[in-house]
Design an enzyme around this catalytic site. Structure first.
Site, mmCIF file in Angstrom:
data_model
loop_
_atom_site.group_PDB
_atom_site.id
_atom_site.type_symbol
_atom_site.label_atom_id
_atom_site.label_comp_id
_atom_site.label_asym_id
_atom_site.label_seq_id
_atom_site.Cartn_x
_atom_site.Cartn_y
_atom_site.Cartn_z
ATOM 1 N N THR A 206 1.840 3.993 3.996
ATOM 2 C CA THR A 206 2.408 3.316 5.166
ATOM 3 C C THR A 206 3.684 2.557 4.827
ATOM 4 O O THR A 206 4.634 2.515 5.612
ATOM 5 C CB THR A 206 1.348 2.344 5.740
ATOM 6 N N THR B 91 -2.503 2.199 1.386
ATOM 7 C CA THR B 91 -3.586 1.253 1.123
ATOM 8 C C THR B 91 -4.975 1.896 1.168
ATOM 9 O O THR B 91 -5.931 1.334 0.637
ATOM 10 C CB THR B 91 -3.567 0.118 2.167
ATOM 11 N N ASP B 92 -5.070 3.075 1.792
ATOM 12 C CA ASP B 92 -6.405 3.680 1.985
ATOM 13 C C ASP B 92 -7.169 3.838 0.674
ATOM 14 O O ASP B 92 -8.399 3.724 0.654
ATOM 15 C CB ASP B 92 -6.277 5.063 2.652
#
Ligand code: ASP
Length: 349
Positions: free
Chosen positions: A18, A97-98
């Site tokens: 992101t 971030t996942d």
């Protein structure tokens, strides 16, 4: 101005996510944001970075973080070590971030250096109001440039908080405060640009050393109400080299899953973790069939404070390093023992 030459050198690796995602302007199936920006563009968007460190930008991957792999992390760890050898004082990794809770722990296990390695990302992409990527990148570089952030293993810095990779979890789908360390708490924070390290983590022992790029597949199965063992029974025939079982509570499964787990544990490493997301696995409390005592007596290996995701990363890397069943058991024991030695006069390492 004169200070410029004295700034620490920090290498920033970009891997996508992101923080690097923008839109092409197209609608329909082509709509939505996707990773497009590289390390150089991310760094150029935050002019304040120039006062903190002399930066070196490396576009390493351009992926949604769910597409990153352990071989990517092995290659990144080797590149980080090369940059340290070439004089970098610290490293920042930007990514989605996942999967940060997994990739950062892989780096924690793979990079043995007293210099800081800091992973960061963003929850709001650069096209949104309140995008958090620039502040997170600045915070991550501030930490990576700070000598006192060394010797703590890999760190995860977002939202002005400093977390240890071995404890941190992603806990929310969209909040910028998604990263939490439920078991141990954060190690510190950033205030007015200054990193504050309130707690120190010890150096981990028992890490995998010789690594093959070919990482054997390890399954992660979560115990669920009414489980009848059909997934566990298929783990071996599906080609997995090991299993992590995230059990109920302190480390429990339904009694009817026990025979399949015991059978598998006689041939493959089967690690028992908890699905709760906080706390350490129990070892000596419950005595019912399917309890932690029952499962450990049948050869399952306790994950200790590691959750299922992190236990799976450790088991995968141990198998890639050629560890046998005893080697796996010993490494889990050593890593847990090294954490419990924190505070025993080891501060400052
Ligand atoms: N939502 C993700 C992120 O925060 C996308 C990814 O992990 O790549 O970056």
């Amino acid at each position: 101005m004169a200070a410029q030459a004295e700034l620490p050198r920090v290498t920033v690796f970009s891997l996508g996510g992101t923080i690097a995602s923008t839109s092409s302007g197209g609608g329909g199936a082509a709509g939505g944001v996707r990773p497009r920006l590289g390390a150089q563009e991310l760094v150029e968007a935050v002019p304040q970075l120039r006062d903190v460190a002399e930066l070196e930008a490396v576009a390493f991957r351009q992926a949604a973080s769910g597409d990153l792999t352990l071989p990517d992390m092995i290659a990144l760890a080797a590149e980080i070590i090369r940059r340290f050898d070439a004089g970098s004082s610290g490293v920042v990794v930007t990514q989605g971030t996942d999967t940060i809770e997994e990739t950062s722990f892989a780096l924690d296990l793979l990079v043995r250096s007293p210099r800081p390695v800091v992973v960061t990302g963003a929850m709001r992409n650069p096209t949104l109001a309140g995008a958090d990527g620039p502040a997170n990148l600045l915070g991550a570089v501030q930490v990576a440039a700070a000598p006192e952030a060394g010797g703590l293993g890999t760190l995860v810095v977002l939202n002005d908080e400093i977390h240890a990779a071995r404890f941190v979890r992603k806990t929310h789908t969209s909040s910028p405060a998604t990263f939490r360390s439920p078991t141990a708490g954060p190690l510190g924070w950033i205030v007015e640009g200054r990193p504050r390290i309130a707690l120190r983590t010890p150096v981990l022992d028992g890490l995998p050393s010789v690594l093959d790029q070919d990482v054997p597949p390890v399954a992660l199965v979560t115990a669920v109400l009414g489980d009848d063992a059909r997934l566990v029974e298929r783990v071996e025939e599906a080609g997995y080299a090991g299993l992590v079982l995230a059990g109920f509570g302190g480390g429990h499964v339904p009694a009817q899953v026990v025979p399949a787990l015991a059978d598998l544990a006689s041939r493959l490493p089967v690690v028992l973790a908890s699905r709760t997301g906080g706390g350490e696995l129990l070892q000596e409390t419950y005595g019912f069939p399917g309890s932690e005592r029952d499962l450990l007596a049948r050869g399952l290996i306790p994950a200790g404070f590691l959750d299922g995701l992190k236990a799976r990363i450790l088991l995968s890397l141990l198998l890639a390093a050629g560890a046998d069943l005893e080697g796996v058991r010993k490494a889990f024991e050593q890593i847990n023992a090294s954490v419990s030695s924190a505070g025993a006069g080891e501060a400052g390492r």
